[in-house]
Design a protein around this motif. Structure first.
Motif, PDB file in Angstrom:
ATOM      1  N   ALA A 142       0.812  -1.214   0.000  1.00 48.47           N
ATOM      2  CA  ALA A 142       0.000   0.000   0.000  1.00 48.47           C
ATOM      3  C   ALA A 142       0.847   1.267   0.000  1.00 48.47           C
ATOM      4  CB  ALA A 142      -0.919   0.004   1.222  1.00 48.47           C
ATOM      5  N   ARG A 143       0.401   2.210  -0.819  1.00 48.27           N
ATOM      6  CA  ARG A 143       0.987   3.553  -0.825  1.00 48.27           C
ATOM      7  C   ARG A 143       0.391   4.346   0.345  1.00 48.27           C
ATOM      8  NH1 ARG A 143      -1.268   3.128  -5.796  1.00 48.27           N
ATOM      9  NH2 ARG A 143      -2.613   4.868  -5.219  1.00 48.27           N
ATOM     10  N   ARG A 144       1.000   5.492   0.638  1.00 52.22           N
ATOM     11  CA  ARG A 144       0.567   6.321   1.766  1.00 52.22           C
ATOM     12  C   ARG A 144      -0.909   6.679   1.670  1.00 52.22           C
ATOM     13  NH1 ARG A 144      -0.021  11.717   3.316  1.00 52.22           N
ATOM     14  NH2 ARG A 144       0.664  12.130   5.446  1.00 52.22           N
ATOM     15  N   ASP A 145      -1.355   7.147   0.504  1.00 53.91           N
ATOM     16  CA  ASP A 145      -2.756   7.560   0.364  1.00 53.91           C
ATOM     17  C   ASP A 145      -3.704   6.378   0.578  1.00 53.91           C
ATOM     18  OD1 ASP A 145      -1.834   6.474  -2.099  1.00 53.91           O
ATOM     19  OD2 ASP A 145      -3.322   7.578  -3.250  1.00 53.91           O
ATOM     20  N   GLU A 146      -3.320   5.195   0.135  1.00 56.68           N
ATOM     21  CA  GLU A 146      -4.150   4.007   0.330  1.00 56.68           C
ATOM     22  C   GLU A 146      -4.214   3.616   1.806  1.00 56.68           C
ATOM     23  OE1 GLU A 146      -3.376   1.631  -3.849  1.00 56.68           O
ATOM     24  OE2 GLU A 146      -1.836   1.505  -2.275  1.00 56.68           O
ATOM     25  N   MET A 147      -3.060   3.681   2.483  1.00 52.25           N
ATOM     26  CA  MET A 147      -3.039   3.347   3.899  1.00 52.25           C
ATOM     27  C   MET A 147      -3.888   4.312   4.709  1.00 52.25           C
ATOM     28  SD  MET A 147       0.880   2.037   4.685  1.00 52.25           S
ATOM     29  CE  MET A 147       0.640   1.984   6.459  1.00 52.25           C
ATOM     30  N   LEU A 148      -3.734   5.607   4.440  1.00 52.74           N
ATOM     31  CA  LEU A 148      -4.504   6.603   5.189  1.00 52.74           C
ATOM     32  C   LEU A 148      -6.004   6.414   4.989  1.00 52.74           C
ATOM     33  CD1 LEU A 148      -2.331   9.807   4.646  1.00 52.74           C
ATOM     34  CD2 LEU A 148      -2.614   8.488   6.764  1.00 52.74           C
ATOM     35  N   ALA A 149      -6.432   6.177   3.756  1.00 48.92           N
ATOM     36  CA  ALA A 149      -7.856   5.981   3.473  1.00 48.92           C
ATOM     37  C   ALA A 149      -8.376   4.722   4.168  1.00 48.92           C
ATOM     38  CB  ALA A 149      -8.087   5.903   1.965  1.00 48.92           C
ATOM     39  N   ALA A 150      -7.619   3.638   4.124  1.00 44.74           N
ATOM     40  CA  ALA A 150      -8.054   2.390   4.752  1.00 44.74           C
ATOM     41  C   ALA A 150      -8.120   2.530   6.272  1.00 44.74           C
ATOM     42  CB  ALA A 150      -7.104   1.253   4.368  1.00 44.74           C
ATOM     43  N   ILE A 151      -7.147   3.208   6.850  1.00 46.50           N
ATOM     44  CA  ILE A 151      -7.135   3.397   8.302  1.00 46.50           C
ATOM     45  C   ILE A 151      -8.300   4.292   8.725  1.00 46.50           C
ATOM     46  CG2 ILE A 151      -5.818   4.427  10.205  1.00 46.50           C
ATOM     47  CD1 ILE A 151      -3.272   3.335   8.698  1.00 46.50           C
ATOM     48  N   GLU A 152      -8.603   5.291   7.929  1.00 49.88           N
ATOM     49  CA  GLU A 152      -9.748   6.153   8.238  1.00 49.88           C
ATOM     50  C   GLU A 152     -11.057   5.356   8.186  1.00 49.88           C
ATOM     51  OE1 GLU A 152     -11.923  10.124   6.517  1.00 49.88           O
ATOM     52  OE2 GLU A 152      -9.728  10.048   6.497  1.00 49.88           O
ATOM     53  N   ARG A 153     -11.230   4.546   7.132  1.00 53.18           N
ATOM     54  CA  ARG A 153     -12.438   3.699   7.033  1.00 53.18           C
ATOM     55  C   ARG A 153     -12.520   2.726   8.210  1.00 53.18           C
ATOM     56  NH1 ARG A 153     -10.870   3.514   1.633  1.00 53.18           N
ATOM     57  NH2 ARG A 153      -9.967   1.445   1.943  1.00 53.18           N
ATOM     58  N   LEU A 184       4.237   3.483  10.828  1.00 49.64           N
ATOM     59  CA  LEU A 184       4.199   2.400   9.851  1.00 49.64           C
ATOM     60  C   LEU A 184       4.500   3.006   8.488  1.00 49.64           C
ATOM     61  CD1 LEU A 184       0.887   0.740  11.063  1.00 49.64           C
ATOM     62  CD2 LEU A 184       3.222   0.363  11.885  1.00 49.64           C
ATOM     63  N   LEU A 185       5.411   2.408   7.748  1.00 48.60           N
ATOM     64  CA  LEU A 185       5.837   3.011   6.491  1.00 48.60           C
ATOM     65  C   LEU A 185       5.129   2.396   5.283  1.00 48.60           C
ATOM     66  CD1 LEU A 185       9.687   3.320   7.042  1.00 48.60           C
ATOM     67  CD2 LEU A 185       7.912   5.033   7.420  1.00 48.60           C
ATOM     68  N   PRO A 186       4.531   3.253   4.465  1.00 47.63           N
ATOM     69  CA  PRO A 186       3.954   2.772   3.202  1.00 47.63           C
ATOM     70  C   PRO A 186       5.080   2.450   2.227  1.00 47.63           C
ATOM     71  CG  PRO A 186       3.792   5.158   3.343  1.00 47.63           C
ATOM     72  CD  PRO A 186       4.356   4.686   4.658  1.00 47.63           C
ATOM     73  N   VAL A 187       4.756   1.733   1.159  1.00 49.09           N
ATOM     74  CA  VAL A 187       5.812   1.338   0.219  1.00 49.09           C
ATOM     75  C   VAL A 187       6.385   2.512  -0.561  1.00 49.09           C
ATOM     76  CG1 VAL A 187       5.031  -1.047  -0.007  1.00 49.09           C
ATOM     77  CG2 VAL A 187       4.162   0.686  -1.589  1.00 49.09           C
ATOM     78  N   ASP A 188       5.675   3.629  -0.624  1.00 51.31           N
ATOM     79  CA  ASP A 188       6.195   4.796  -1.348  1.00 51.31           C
ATOM     80  C   ASP A 188       6.882   5.805  -0.422  1.00 51.31           C
ATOM     81  OD1 ASP A 188       3.871   5.696  -0.125  1.00 51.31           O
ATOM     82  OD2 ASP A 188       3.077   6.699  -1.907  1.00 51.31           O
ATOM     83  N   ALA A 189       7.182   5.405   0.800  1.00 46.82           N
ATOM     84  CA  ALA A 189       7.859   6.312   1.746  1.00 46.82           C
ATOM     85  C   ALA A 189       9.238   6.673   1.206  1.00 46.82           C
ATOM     86  CB  ALA A 189       7.992   5.655   3.111  1.00 46.82           C
ATOM     87  N   ALA A 190       9.559   7.954   1.303  1.00 54.12           N
ATOM     88  CA  ALA A 190      10.877   8.452   0.905  1.00 54.12           C
ATOM     89  C   ALA A 190      11.451   9.202   2.097  1.00 54.12           C
ATOM     90  CB  ALA A 190      10.762   9.363  -0.309  1.00 54.12           C
ATOM     91  N   VAL A 191      12.082   8.456   2.992  1.00 56.57           N
ATOM     92  CA  VAL A 191      12.597   9.027   4.230  1.00 56.57           C
ATOM     93  C   VAL A 191      14.078   9.312   4.065  1.00 56.57           C
ATOM     94  CG1 VAL A 191      12.922   8.673   6.707  1.00 56.57           C
ATOM     95  CG2 VAL A 191      10.878   7.750   5.560  1.00 56.57           C
ATOM     96  N   GLN A 192      14.418  10.588   4.019  1.00 53.32           N
ATOM     97  CA  GLN A 192      15.810  11.002   3.896  1.00 53.32           C
ATOM     98  C   GLN A 192      16.288  11.704   5.174  1.00 53.32           C
ATOM     99  OE1 GLN A 192      17.573  10.149   1.168  1.00 53.32           O
ATOM    100  NE2 GLN A 192      15.717   9.143   0.469  1.00 53.32           N
ATOM    101  N   ALA A 193      15.339  12.269   5.930  1.00 53.27           N
ATOM    102  CA  ALA A 193      15.656  13.028   7.132  1.00 53.27           C
ATOM    103  C   ALA A 193      14.538  12.831   8.150  1.00 53.27           C
ATOM    104  CB  ALA A 193      15.791  14.511   6.782  1.00 53.27           C
ATOM    105  N   PRO A 194      14.800  13.104   9.419  1.00 54.52           N
ATOM    106  CA  PRO A 194      13.768  12.909  10.440  1.00 54.52           C
ATOM    107  C   PRO A 194      12.448  13.639  10.136  1.00 54.52           C
ATOM    108  CG  PRO A 194      15.883  13.267  11.499  1.00 54.52           C
ATOM    109  CD  PRO A 194      16.075  13.494  10.009  1.00 54.52           C
ATOM    110  N   ASP A 195      12.508  14.798   9.536  1.00 50.25           N
ATOM    111  CA  ASP A 195      11.279  15.534   9.209  1.00 50.25           C
ATOM    112  C   ASP A 195      10.409  14.808   8.176  1.00 50.25           C
ATOM    113  OD1 ASP A 195      11.835  17.534  11.007  1.00 50.25           O
ATOM    114  OD2 ASP A 195      12.657  18.914   9.520  1.00 50.25           O
ATOM    115  N   ASP A 196      10.996  13.893   7.406  1.00 48.48           N
ATOM    116  CA  ASP A 196      10.234  13.154   6.399  1.00 48.48           C
ATOM    117  C   ASP A 196       9.293  12.134   7.031  1.00 48.48           C
ATOM    118  OD1 ASP A 196      11.605  14.520   4.428  1.00 48.48           O
ATOM    119  OD2 ASP A 196      13.083  12.912   4.158  1.00 48.48           O
ATOM    120  N   ILE A 197       9.574  11.750   8.267  1.00 50.05           N
ATOM    121  CA  ILE A 197       8.736  10.760   8.942  1.00 50.05           C
ATOM    122  C   ILE A 197       7.427  11.406   9.319  1.00 50.05           C
ATOM    123  CG2 ILE A 197       8.529   9.281  10.973  1.00 50.05           C
ATOM    124  CD1 ILE A 197      11.561   8.865  10.738  1.00 50.05           C
TER     125      ILE A 197
END
Length: 111
Positions: free
Chosen positions: A57-68, A98-111
């Motif tokens: 799941a991508r971030r948008d998919e995870m957020l929508a599923a968690i909201e539902r 929890l990290l989605p598959v499209d997470a691009a974490v380069q720095a702490p602020d990205d989390i």
């Protein structure tokens, strides 16, 4: 898949589950989360849960599923809720993410 002879219960709206298995990370793919999520989905389904499953799941998919799922959990008829996640996660400042598959974490602020 269920083993031969497994009895499957009909989905019960009072028992809900959200199952997420993320394996396909661009920089550090994982082998087991998809298999673990599928096995968990099958167990919850056999136990009569109404199950929503997301794989890779991508971030948008995870957020929508968690909201539902959150909306389902708050319904008066919901008696039992399970959230299952397999994939990469991180902790920052004593908080877990929890990290989605499209997470691009380069720095702490990205989390």
């Amino acid at each position: 898949m269920a083993a031969a002879g497994t009895a499957w219960a009909a989905p019960d709206a009072s028992r809900v589950a959200l199952v997420i298995g993320n394996s396909a990370y661009a920089q550090s793919p994982l082998v087991n989360p998809g298999n673990d999520a599928a096995a968990s989905r099958d167990l919850f389904t056999a136990a009569g849960f109404s199950v929503q499953t997301l794989l890779d799941a991508r971030r948008d998919e995870m957020l929508a599923a968690i909201e539902r799922f959150g909306e389902q959990v708050q319904r008066p008829e919901t008696r039992l809720a399970v959230f299952y996640y397999a994939g990469h996660g991180v902790q920052q400042d004593w908080r877990n993410y929890l990290l989605p598959v499209d997470a691009a974490v380069q720095a702490p602020d990205d989390i």
